[in-house]
Design an enzyme around this catalytic site. Structure first.
Site, short mmCIF file in Angstrom:
data_model
loop_
_atom_site.label_atom_id
_atom_site.label_comp_id
_atom_site.label_asym_id
_atom_site.label_seq_id
_atom_site.Cartn_x
_atom_site.Cartn_y
_atom_site.Cartn_z
N HIS A 42 0.84 -1.20 0.00
CA HIS A 42 0.00 0.00 0.00
C HIS A 42 0.88 1.25 0.00
CE1 HIS A 42 -2.62 -3.05 2.12
NE2 HIS A 42 -3.46 -2.63 1.20
N GLN A 66 -17.59 -6.96 -1.84
CA GLN A 66 -16.63 -7.75 -2.63
C GLN A 66 -16.21 -9.05 -1.94
OE1 GLN A 66 -13.71 -4.41 -2.58
NE2 GLN A 66 -12.18 -6.02 -2.45
N GLY A 152 -2.64 -1.77 -7.37
CA GLY A 152 -1.49 -2.65 -7.42
C GLY A 152 -1.61 -3.74 -8.49
N GLU A 153 -0.50 -4.05 -9.12
CA GLU A 153 -0.47 -5.18 -10.06
C GLU A 153 -0.62 -6.51 -9.31
OE1 GLU A 153 2.93 -5.15 -12.59
OE2 GLU A 153 2.34 -3.30 -13.59
N LYS A 154 -0.45 -6.49 -7.99
CA LYS A 154 -0.68 -7.70 -7.18
C LYS A 154 -2.07 -8.26 -7.51
CE LYS A 154 -1.03 -10.51 -3.59
NZ LYS A 154 -2.29 -10.31 -2.99
N GLN A 158 -7.99 -7.26 -11.13
CA GLN A 158 -8.72 -6.10 -10.60
C GLN A 158 -8.30 -4.83 -11.34
OE1 GLN A 158 -9.53 -5.26 -6.26
NE2 GLN A 158 -7.70 -4.00 -6.50
P1 AMP Z 1 -6.36 -4.02 -0.50
O1 AMP Z 1 -6.23 -3.18 0.73
O2 AMP Z 1 -5.91 -5.42 -0.33
O3 AMP Z 1 -7.72 -3.89 -1.16
O4 AMP Z 1 -5.34 -3.41 -1.54
C1 AMP Z 1 -5.38 -2.04 -1.85
C2 AMP Z 1 -4.49 -1.80 -3.02
O5 AMP Z 1 -3.16 -2.19 -2.70
C3 AMP Z 1 -4.89 -2.60 -4.26
O6 AMP Z 1 -4.76 -1.78 -5.41
C4 AMP Z 1 -3.87 -3.72 -4.26
O7 AMP Z 1 -3.61 -4.23 -5.55
C5 AMP Z 1 -2.65 -3.01 -3.71
N1 AMP Z 1 -1.70 -3.99 -3.19
C6 AMP Z 1 -1.95 -4.99 -2.31
N2 AMP Z 1 -0.83 -5.72 -2.11
C7 AMP Z 1 0.14 -5.17 -2.87
C8 AMP Z 1 1.51 -5.49 -3.12
N3 AMP Z 1 2.11 -6.51 -2.52
N4 AMP Z 1 2.20 -4.72 -3.98
C9 AMP Z 1 1.58 -3.67 -4.62
N5 AMP Z 1 0.30 -3.32 -4.42
C10 AMP Z 1 -0.42 -4.07 -3.57
#
Ligand code: AMP
Length: 289
Positions: A42, A66, A152-154, A158
C-alpha cells in the site's frame, strides 16, 4: 477531524469539500483505495501517488460487497489506529474512512457488472467479487473525482477490470498500475499473509518461484504453454498448495492464449491451508504496464 495528526473524513460531503478546495487551486489529486491492514505494498501505491500528485487521498473501507458469503469479511484484519499511523508515515493528505452506511445507505440498489474480463480467474472462483469491486471503485472515483487513482499489479485482474470500468463509463480518472511489492523471498505482500502458519509461510514463496520458472520456460519455448502450466501446477500441489487456477492470459484483455506471441501475464491462485494466495508475473515483451 484530525486523528493521530492526520485528517480523516467519514462522509462523502466532507471528502468533496476538502478535495474541492484543492481542485479549485488547480492541484493534482491522487486517490489510493485500500481496505486497510496496510503494508509496504500500500505504501508503494501512496509513494507513487505522492510522486505524481500535489495531494494524496487514501480511502480506508473494507467493502462488504466484494466478499463472498463464505469469505473473511467479518474477520478481515482491521486496526484503524495503526493504519492512520501508516498513512501519516506515507504523507497522505486526507483519509476517507466512511462507515458502511455512508457507502451503502438503506435502499442502495445499484450494482456494476463488467462482462468478460471479470468472469474468469478470480471472478470464476469468487462469484460476485468483481461486481463488488467495480461498484465500490466507481463510487470512490465519483465521490473523490481525483486526477489519477492507483492500483497494485498484485491484483492484476482487478487493475484490468478497473481500467475497463473507467473506459466504459467515461469516468475521467487516469488509472495507474504499481508493481507488486514482495518479501525478500518473493512472497507478494498481502494483508492476508498474517493468516499463514509458520510452516505455510515457509512454503508460500514457492507460488512466485513456480510462476517465475514457468515464465523462464515460456521465454525459451513459446509453444510449451500447456506442458509448462501442467508442470507448474503439479509442482505447487506437491508443495502443499491446492491450486484454484494457473493460467497464461493476454496482458491487456486477459483472453486465454495457448502460445506466447506478445505481452502476456501468468496468473495463479492457490490455497495454502485456509489461506488463499494470489500472484502473477509478466511474460513476453512488456514487463509492466
Ligand atoms: P487491499 O487493501 O488489499 O484492497 O489493496 C489495496 C491496493 O493495494 C490494491 O490496489 C492492491 O492491488 C494493492 N496492493 C496490495 N498488495 C500489494 C503489493 N504486494 N504490492 C503492490 N500493491 C499491492
Amino acid at each position: 477531524m484530525a486523528t493521530s495528526g492526520i485528517a480523516v473524513v467519514r462522509t462523502v460531503a466532507g471528502l468533496r469539500e476538502a478535495v474541492g478546495g484543492w481542485r479549485a487551486k488547480g492541484e493534482r489529486i491522487g486517490l489510493v483505495p485500500t481496505m486497510g491492514a496496510l503494508h509496504q505494498g500500500h505504501l508503494a501505491l501512496i509513494a507513487t501517488a505522492r510522486g505524481q500528485c500535489a495531494r494524496v487521498v487514501a480511502s480506508l473501507f473494507v467493502n462488504p460487497k466484494q466478499f463472498g458469503p463464505r469469505e473473511d469479511f467479518a474477520g478481515y484484519p482491521r486496526d484503524e489506529a495503526a493504519d492512520l499511523a501508516k498513512f501519516r508515515e506515507g504523507a497522505v493528505d486526507l483519509v476517507f474512512a466512511p462507515p458502511v452506511e455512508e457507502m451503502y445507505p438503506p435502499g442502495f440498489a445499484s450494482n456494476i457488472r463488467i462482462a468478460g474480463i471479470s468472469e474468469s480467474l478470480e471472478g470464476a472462483h469468487r462469484l460476485g467479487h468483481f461486481d463488488g469491486v467495480a461498484t465500490v471503485v466507481a463510487k470512490l472515483l465519483l465521490q473523490c473525482l481525483p486526477d489519477a487513482a492507483y492500483f497494485g499489479e498484485k491484483d492484476y485482474q482487478q487493475l484490468m477490470v478497473v481500467r475497463r470500468l473507467v473506459r466504459d463509463l467515461d469516468i475521467p480518472v487516469r488509472i495507474e498500475g504499481v508493481a507488486t511489492v514482495r518479501e525478500p523471498d518473493g512472497l507478494a505482500l498481502s494483508s492476508r499473509n498474517v493468516y499463514l502458519s509458520p510452516e505455510e509461510r515457509r512454503v508460500a514463496p514457492q507460488l512466485h518461484q513456480v510462476l517465475n520458472e514457468i515464465a523462464a520456460v515460456l521465454r525459451e519455448r513459446p509453444d510449451a504453454v500447456a506442458s509448462a502450466l501442467a508442470g507448474g501446477s503439479a509442482a505447487l500441489e506437491r508443495a502443499g498448495f491446492a491450486v484454484n487456477y494457473l493460467e497464461l492470459r493476454d496482458a491487456a484483455s486477459l483472453a486465454p492464449i495457448s502460445r506466447l506471441a506478445g505481452p502476456a501475464r501468468l496468473l495463479a491462485a492457490a490455497h495454502l491451508g485456509h489461506t488463499r494466495l494470489i500472484d502473477n508475473v509478466p511474460v513476453g515483451t512488456s514487463q509492466s504496464l
